[in-house]
Scaffold this motif. Structure first.
Motif, PDB file in Angstrom:
ATOM      1  N   GLY A 291       0.640  -1.576   0.078  1.00  0.00           N
ATOM      2  CA  GLY A 291       0.531  -0.233  -0.044  1.00  0.00           C
ATOM      3  C   GLY A 291       1.299   1.200  -0.023  1.00  0.00           C
ATOM      4  N   ARG A 292       2.118   1.518  -0.626  1.00  0.00           N
ATOM      5  CA  ARG A 292       3.366   2.128   0.064  1.00  0.00           C
ATOM      6  C   ARG A 292       2.550   3.405  -0.965  1.00  0.00           C
ATOM      7  NH1 ARG A 292       9.038   0.563   0.947  1.00  0.00           N
ATOM      8  NH2 ARG A 292       7.894  -0.379   2.795  1.00  0.00           N
ATOM      9  N   GLU A 293       2.263   2.688  -2.049  1.00  0.00           N
ATOM     10  CA  GLU A 293       2.136   3.691  -3.068  1.00  0.00           C
ATOM     11  C   GLU A 293       0.612   4.880  -3.146  1.00  0.00           C
ATOM     12  OE1 GLU A 293       4.443   3.280  -6.885  1.00  0.00           O
ATOM     13  OE2 GLU A 293       3.376   2.078  -6.480  1.00  0.00           O
ATOM     14  N   ASN A 294      -0.607   4.225  -3.066  1.00  0.00           N
ATOM     15  CA  ASN A 294      -1.075   5.040  -3.214  1.00  0.00           C
ATOM     16  C   ASN A 294      -2.355   5.281  -1.958  1.00  0.00           C
ATOM     17  OD1 ASN A 294      -1.635   2.597  -3.687  1.00  0.00           O
ATOM     18  ND2 ASN A 294      -3.297   2.117  -4.748  1.00  0.00           N
ATOM     19  N   LEU A 295      -1.819   4.506  -0.696  1.00  0.00           N
ATOM     20  CA  LEU A 295      -2.225   5.981   0.445  1.00  0.00           C
ATOM     21  C   LEU A 295      -0.724   5.815   1.326  1.00  0.00           C
ATOM     22  CD1 LEU A 295      -3.946   2.070   1.227  1.00  0.00           C
ATOM     23  CD2 LEU A 295      -4.582   5.129   0.809  1.00  0.00           C
ATOM     24  N   ASP A 296      -1.654   6.776   2.123  1.00  0.00           N
ATOM     25  CA  ASP A 296       0.065   7.992   3.084  1.00  0.00           C
ATOM     26  C   ASP A 296      -1.177   6.844   4.795  1.00  0.00           C
ATOM     27  OD1 ASP A 296       1.297  10.414   3.605  1.00  0.00           O
ATOM     28  OD2 ASP A 296       2.087   8.945   2.787  1.00  0.00           O
ATOM     29  N   HIS A 297       0.516   7.071   5.010  1.00  0.00           N
ATOM     30  CA  HIS A 297       0.345   6.561   6.518  1.00  0.00           C
ATOM     31  C   HIS A 297      -0.764   7.351   7.171  1.00  0.00           C
ATOM     32  CE1 HIS A 297       2.574  10.068   6.196  1.00  0.00           C
ATOM     33  NE2 HIS A 297       1.813  10.962   7.376  1.00  0.00           N
ATOM     34  N   ALA A 298      -1.430   8.598   6.785  1.00  0.00           N
ATOM     35  CA  ALA A 298      -2.246   9.262   6.936  1.00  0.00           C
ATOM     36  C   ALA A 298      -3.723   8.991   7.463  1.00  0.00           C
ATOM     37  CB  ALA A 298      -2.638  10.629   6.710  1.00  0.00           C
ATOM     38  N   VAL A 299      -3.831   7.840   6.562  1.00  0.00           N
ATOM     39  CA  VAL A 299      -5.555   6.688   5.935  1.00  0.00           C
ATOM     40  C   VAL A 299      -5.803   6.301   7.754  1.00  0.00           C
ATOM     41  CG1 VAL A 299      -6.758   5.790   4.839  1.00  0.00           C
ATOM     42  CG2 VAL A 299      -4.680   6.885   3.705  1.00  0.00           C
ATOM     43  N   GLU A 300      -7.090   7.715   8.151  1.00  0.00           N
ATOM     44  CA  GLU A 300      -7.428   7.233   9.066  1.00  0.00           C
ATOM     45  C   GLU A 300      -8.695   6.207   8.684  1.00  0.00           C
ATOM     46  OE1 GLU A 300      -5.328   9.795  12.516  1.00  0.00           O
ATOM     47  OE2 GLU A 300      -6.406  10.044   9.949  1.00  0.00           O
ATOM     48  N   VAL A 301      -9.320   5.357   8.536  1.00  0.00           N
ATOM     49  CA  VAL A 301     -10.613   4.492   8.733  1.00  0.00           C
ATOM     50  C   VAL A 301     -11.326   3.783   9.898  1.00  0.00           C
ATOM     51  CG1 VAL A 301     -11.507   2.564   7.270  1.00  0.00           C
ATOM     52  CG2 VAL A 301      -9.286   2.989   6.549  1.00  0.00           C
ATOM     53  N   HIS A 302     -12.377   4.142   9.534  1.00  0.00           N
ATOM     54  CA  HIS A 302     -13.547   4.145  10.944  1.00  0.00           C
ATOM     55  C   HIS A 302     -13.348   2.382  10.557  1.00  0.00           C
ATOM     56  CE1 HIS A 302     -16.482   3.891  13.184  1.00  0.00           C
ATOM     57  NE2 HIS A 302     -16.992   3.361  13.019  1.00  0.00           N
ATOM     58  N   GLY A 318       5.077  -1.060  17.399  1.00  0.00           N
ATOM     59  CA  GLY A 318       5.276   1.009  17.075  1.00  0.00           C
ATOM     60  C   GLY A 318       6.284   1.180  18.297  1.00  0.00           C
ATOM     61  N   ALA A 319       5.850   1.856  19.601  1.00  0.00           N
ATOM     62  CA  ALA A 319       6.656   1.472  20.635  1.00  0.00           C
ATOM     63  C   ALA A 319       7.062   0.583  21.322  1.00  0.00           C
ATOM     64  CB  ALA A 319       5.515   2.463  21.873  1.00  0.00           C
ATOM     65  N   ASP A 320       6.361  -0.658  20.753  1.00  0.00           N
ATOM     66  CA  ASP A 320       6.110  -1.879  21.548  1.00  0.00           C
ATOM     67  C   ASP A 320       7.974  -2.675  21.240  1.00  0.00           C
ATOM     68  OD1 ASP A 320       5.893  -4.132  22.983  1.00  0.00           O
ATOM     69  OD2 ASP A 320       5.565  -5.620  21.805  1.00  0.00           O
ATOM     70  N   SER A 321       7.648  -2.487  19.952  1.00  0.00           N
ATOM     71  CA  SER A 321       8.901  -2.801  19.234  1.00  0.00           C
ATOM     72  C   SER A 321       9.934  -1.983  19.442  1.00  0.00           C
ATOM     73  CB  SER A 321       8.500  -3.689  17.497  1.00  0.00           C
ATOM     74  OG  SER A 321       8.537  -2.358  16.855  1.00  0.00           O
ATOM     75  N   ALA A 359      -2.756  -1.669  20.651  1.00  0.00           N
ATOM     76  CA  ALA A 359      -2.935  -1.082  18.612  1.00  0.00           C
ATOM     77  C   ALA A 359      -3.021  -1.840  17.322  1.00  0.00           C
ATOM     78  CB  ALA A 359      -1.432  -0.644  18.834  1.00  0.00           C
ATOM     79  N   GLU A 360      -3.708  -0.906  16.800  1.00  0.00           N
ATOM     80  CA  GLU A 360      -4.408  -1.458  15.506  1.00  0.00           C
ATOM     81  C   GLU A 360      -3.667  -0.779  14.128  1.00  0.00           C
ATOM     82  OE1 GLU A 360      -8.572  -2.020  14.751  1.00  0.00           O
ATOM     83  OE2 GLU A 360      -8.550  -1.499  16.462  1.00  0.00           O
ATOM     84  N   VAL A 361      -3.119  -1.681  13.609  1.00  0.00           N
ATOM     85  CA  VAL A 361      -2.628  -1.378  12.021  1.00  0.00           C
ATOM     86  C   VAL A 361      -3.511  -0.436  11.285  1.00  0.00           C
ATOM     87  CG1 VAL A 361      -1.047  -1.066  10.491  1.00  0.00           C
ATOM     88  CG2 VAL A 361      -0.759  -2.996  12.429  1.00  0.00           C
ATOM     89  N   LEU A 362      -3.384   0.561  11.018  1.00  0.00           N
ATOM     90  CA  LEU A 362      -4.317   1.488  10.325  1.00  0.00           C
ATOM     91  C   LEU A 362      -3.823   1.750   8.792  1.00  0.00           C
ATOM     92  CD1 LEU A 362      -5.332   4.910  11.985  1.00  0.00           C
ATOM     93  CD2 LEU A 362      -6.464   2.316  11.747  1.00  0.00           C
ATOM     94  N   GLY A 363      -2.558   1.845   8.835  1.00  0.00           N
ATOM     95  CA  GLY A 363      -1.494   1.840   6.762  1.00  0.00           C
ATOM     96  C   GLY A 363      -0.650   2.108   7.059  1.00  0.00           C
ATOM     97  N   THR A 364      -0.027   2.265   6.008  1.00  0.00           N
ATOM     98  CA  THR A 364       1.210   2.187   5.852  1.00  0.00           C
ATOM     99  C   THR A 364       1.470   3.747   4.253  1.00  0.00           C
ATOM    100  OG1 THR A 364       4.025   1.814   5.590  1.00  0.00           O
ATOM    101  CG2 THR A 364       1.977   0.109   4.398  1.00  0.00           C
ATOM    102  N   GLY A 365       2.242   4.524   4.328  1.00  0.00           N
ATOM    103  CA  GLY A 365       2.593   5.449   3.613  1.00  0.00           C
ATOM    104  C   GLY A 365       3.734   5.795   3.239  1.00  0.00           C
ATOM    105  N   GLY A 366       4.523   6.521   2.350  1.00  0.00           N
ATOM    106  CA  GLY A 366       5.433   6.760   2.542  1.00  0.00           C
ATOM    107  C   GLY A 366       6.491   7.179   3.573  1.00  0.00           C
ATOM    108  N   LEU A 367       5.505   8.028   4.321  1.00  0.00           N
ATOM    109  CA  LEU A 367       6.510   8.377   5.222  1.00  0.00           C
ATOM    110  C   LEU A 367       7.064   7.807   6.298  1.00  0.00           C
ATOM    111  CD1 LEU A 367       5.057  12.255   5.547  1.00  0.00           C
ATOM    112  CD2 LEU A 367       7.314  11.698   4.995  1.00  0.00           C
ATOM    113  N   GLY A 368       5.306   6.438   6.648  1.00  0.00           N
ATOM    114  CA  GLY A 368       5.970   5.825   7.434  1.00  0.00           C
ATOM    115  C   GLY A 368       4.503   4.931   7.888  1.00  0.00           C
ATOM    116  N   SER A 369       4.071   4.332   8.989  1.00  0.00           N
ATOM    117  CA  SER A 369       3.071   3.763   9.054  1.00  0.00           C
ATOM    118  C   SER A 369       2.393   4.660  10.587  1.00  0.00           C
ATOM    119  CB  SER A 369       2.808   2.196   9.284  1.00  0.00           C
ATOM    120  OG  SER A 369       4.908   2.387  10.518  1.00  0.00           O
ATOM    121  N   ALA A 370       0.876   3.825  10.112  1.00  0.00           N
ATOM    122  CA  ALA A 370       0.099   4.904  11.664  1.00  0.00           C
ATOM    123  C   ALA A 370      -0.774   3.514  12.435  1.00  0.00           C
ATOM    124  CB  ALA A 370      -1.154   5.307  10.704  1.00  0.00           C
ATOM    125  N   TYR A 371      -0.920   3.636  13.644  1.00  0.00           N
ATOM    126  CA  TYR A 371      -1.463   2.704  14.601  1.00  0.00           C
ATOM    127  C   TYR A 371      -2.856   3.654  15.463  1.00  0.00           C
ATOM    128  CZ  TYR A 371       2.778   0.887  12.877  1.00  0.00           C
ATOM    129  OH  TYR A 371       4.171   0.151  12.791  1.00  0.00           O
TER     130      TYR A 371
END
Ligand SMILES: *[C@@H]1O[C@H](CO)[C@@H](O)[C@H](O)[C@H]1NC(C)=O
Ligand SMILES: *[C@@H]1O[C@H](CO)[C@@H](O)[C@H](O)[C@H]1NC(C)=O
Length: 648
Positions: A291-302, A318-321, A359-371
């Motif tokens: 998903g690196r290309e079309n989604l940024d880490h900022a996609v917050e999905v309900h 995240g913080a855990d690892s 934590a729950e993974v939301l997505g990943t993008g060019g700058l990083g990933s979101a939880y």
């Protein structure tokens, strides 16, 4: 701060200057070499060894420049002939458009196909002749306009034209092309003419949107456009068996299947993009591959809470690892540094809170990933784990984060906290459960989507504009006050439906190299071509979002590989030039016929904002002024209905 900015500016200055020095002198040589290949160069007397094509009081005749670089040649009707030196053309790196219309060139088509970055080629009105190899256009995927009309070309229409995924205009009329029409019919195509050739066989179904005047003067063609039924012979001849009884839906013509397959493919690409986030939730370990290309880490999905609570997928990430890695180095969590609160409106929490939270993974993008994580104080947050971001050191990073943490605007999402390590940064934001504009426009076709009507969309555009205005005032010292405006970074406030801008202000902490890979403002044409970034890049991004909202199409501009999506900029430009604006609107808003005039106004603003030359774009202030002037016309009731939609 001043030092950061100075560094920022001098870097770009360095790039611009070095390109200028190198670029122009090689352009000069190449153009003079090209001139030598022409016969009768009277019109090119200004092309001399002691002047420059782009600078000085008198730029060279027919040379189109941008920022000191040659980007196009407009050599129409200059009485030129000879053997065009395509090697010389190939030495002009910025060259994108070629116009040789109405000259006296003869012979086979020159090797323009080595110019793989070419976007526009006009050869009409010469005496070029002979066949064009079937694969001639194979590597020219940037081509948008191909005009070969009014020559003496023979043989088949090159099959490779069908592979040009950005093709908008194709003009082959008034030649001697023969044989069948290949399966050209890419959705991007808006202008086509094949009249007055020697074509035969059935007109492909994919070209059904083009009228009779595009095919006239080809005795052997059949199909509804030319008012001639395709006979039994044609049926037998056509290996795909394309012709069948159209009234029988179970036996649809093959060409329609091809079109349908293409459509499905586009849908799949889109769904893959949106779906990646869901997949990622399940495959957190592999989150960095998708998903690196079309989604940024900022996609917050309900995410439905049922999924969240019943599936024990509450893995700590995240913080855990990072803590694991930390303890391997013999350090405890306490020695890892602090979570720095930059905005305490949602309360104060520390790194231990974050690490304890599920934590729950939301997505990943060019700058990083979101939880997504629920803190012990009940606040749901999004933690963005960013790669690099090392343009400045720890102090510089702290300063930038505190600065954006101090921003307050109804259309701007202010970060709550950050955590700094050289190798990674965590940014903490409030979780917005209504999701992003990307998701609303392309991800969900549920009932709420149907209410995403014109007043709702206009309100969102105006909210985005206000947020951008605020950022451009508060962060005016940055080259890119936002830097990453796109629909996945625009969240929707569930309380009032107002858009919330997110992921802005990173220009100061992200290196140009990382930015060019991961931030959308670096995709503005002047940045791609000349590495020049300015607040006008933000205006370009705003324009793309406006066109995306009006057309409901996923812009190909968001993708890195140029495959999939719609080139909304070119599509809108072509439609505007033919006064067909109304065909562009998302059917879900186009039914508000009272407001079509206002939609057109907004469309023109979007088009102005996406002008490829930044000087021709309005500045942010002007763009906002024009956007604010657009009204919801027709009735005020619509506005009332809108309120209730969002008050749910
Ligand atoms: C196509 O070309 C023919 C011949 O030049 C012209 O008469 C006709 O108007 C053109 N049609 C379109 C739609 O451009
Ligand atoms: C084809 O369609 C026509 C009407 O459009 C119908 O009269 C005819 O029976 C159909 N033929 C077959 C084979 O389905």
């Amino acid at each position: 701060m001043a030092a950061v900015r100075f560094l920022c500016q001098s870097l770009f200055l360095f790039f611009s200057l070095s390109r200028l020095a190198l670029g122009s002198s090689s352009d000069v040589e190449a153009l003079l070499k090209l001139k030598k290949s022409f016969v009768n160069t009277k019109a090119l007397d200004s092309w001399t060894t002691d002047s420059f094509p782009c600078t000085g009081n008198t730029p060279w005749a027919g040379v189109v420049c941008f920022n000191g670089f040659v980007t196009g040649l407009r050599l129409a009707s200059m009485g030129l002939s000879g053997n065009i030196d395509t090697e010389a053309l190939n030495e002009i790196p910025g060259l994108r458009t070629l116009n040789f219309k109405n000259n006296a060139f003869t012979g086979p088509i020159p090797a323009f196909n080595r110019l793989i970055a070419l976007k526009v080629i006009y050869l009409s009105g010469n005496r070029f002749s002979g066949g064009i190899p079937s694969n001639y256009f194979l590597n020219m995927d940037s081509l948008k306009k191909v005009w070969l009309s009014g020559n003496e070309f023979t043989g088949k229409i090159p099959e490779s034209l069908a592979k040009l995924s950005h093709l908008i205009e194709l003009h082959l009329e008034d030649n001697h092309f023969s044989g069948h029409i290949p399966d050209i019919g890419q959705p991007s195509l808006v202008s086509l003419n094949m009249s007055n050739n020697k074509l035969e066989g059935e007109i492909p179904a994919s070209l059904s949107k083009f009228g009779s005047s595009c095919f006239a003067g080809n005795g052997g063609l059949c199909g509804s456009q030319v008012g001639k039924k395709c006979g039994v012979d044609a049926m037998a001849e056509d290996s795909i068996g394309a012709i069948s009884n159209r009234s029988n839906p179970n036996n649809a013509p093959e060409h329609n299947n091809v079109a349908a397959a293409a459509l499905t493919l586009v849908m799949v690409v889109l769904l893959l993009g949106v779906g990646a986030i869901f997949i990622l939730r399940k495959r957190e370990d592999k989150f960095n591959v998708l998903g690196r290309e079309n989604l940024d880490h900022a996609v917050e999905v309900h995410v439905p809470s049922s999924v969240h609570s019943k599936k024990g997928d509450s893995v700590r990430r995240g913080a855990d690892s990072s803590s694991k890695r930390g303890s391997q180095n013999g350090k405890s969590a306490a020695s890892m540094g602090e979570l720095v609160i930059v905005n305490d409106e949602k309360g104060v929490f520390g790194l231990p809170d974050l690490m304890k939270a599920a934590a729950e993974v939301l997505g990943t993008g060019g700058l990083g990933s979101a939880y997504k994580a629920v803190m012990s104080n009940g606040v749901t947050v999004v933690v963005k784990r960013m790669k690099d971001m090392n343009r400045v050191g720890k102090d510089g990073f702290d300063m930038e984060m505190r600065r954006i943490g101090g921003l307050r605007h109804p259309n701007v999402l202010t970060p709550l906290a950050y955590y700094y390590r050289k190798e990674e940064k965590l940014l903490v934001y409030e979780y917005i459960n209504k999701g992003s504009l990307l998701y609303l426009l392309h991800g969900d076709r549920g009932p709420s989507h149907a209410e995403f009507n014109w007043p709702a969309r206009l309100k969102i555009v105006q909210g985005i504009a206000r947020g951008m205005g605020y950022l451009h005032t508060e962060l005016a010292s940055l080259d890119l006050p936002h830097g990453n405006l796109k629909s996945s970074n625009i969240l929707l406030n569930p309380n009032d439906g107002e858009p919330l801008l997110s992921d802005y202000g990173f220009c100061a902490v992200v290196s140009p190299t990382q930015g060019a890979q991961a931030m959308f403002a670096y995709k503005a044409p002047e940045s791609l071509q000349y590495r020049h970034v300015s607040p006008k890049c933000d205006v370009y991004c705003l324009g793309i979002v406006i066109l995306e909202i009006l057309t409901g199409k996923f812009p190909c501009q968001y993708l890195n590989n140029g495959k999939g999506g719609t080139d909304v900029v070119e599509w809108v430009l072509s439609a505007m030039s033919e006064k067909r604006e109304r065909e562009l609107f998302d059917p879900e808003i186009a039914s508000a016929t009272n407001s079509l005039g206002e939609m057109e106004r907004l469309l023109h603003i979007g088009a102005a904002c996406t002008e490829s030359v930044p000087e021709q774009r309005p500045d942010m202030k002007e763009a906002i002024r024009r956007i604010e002037e657009v009204q919801v016309e027709g009735s005020n009731n619509e506005g009332g209905g809108l309120q209730s939609q969002w008050m749910v």
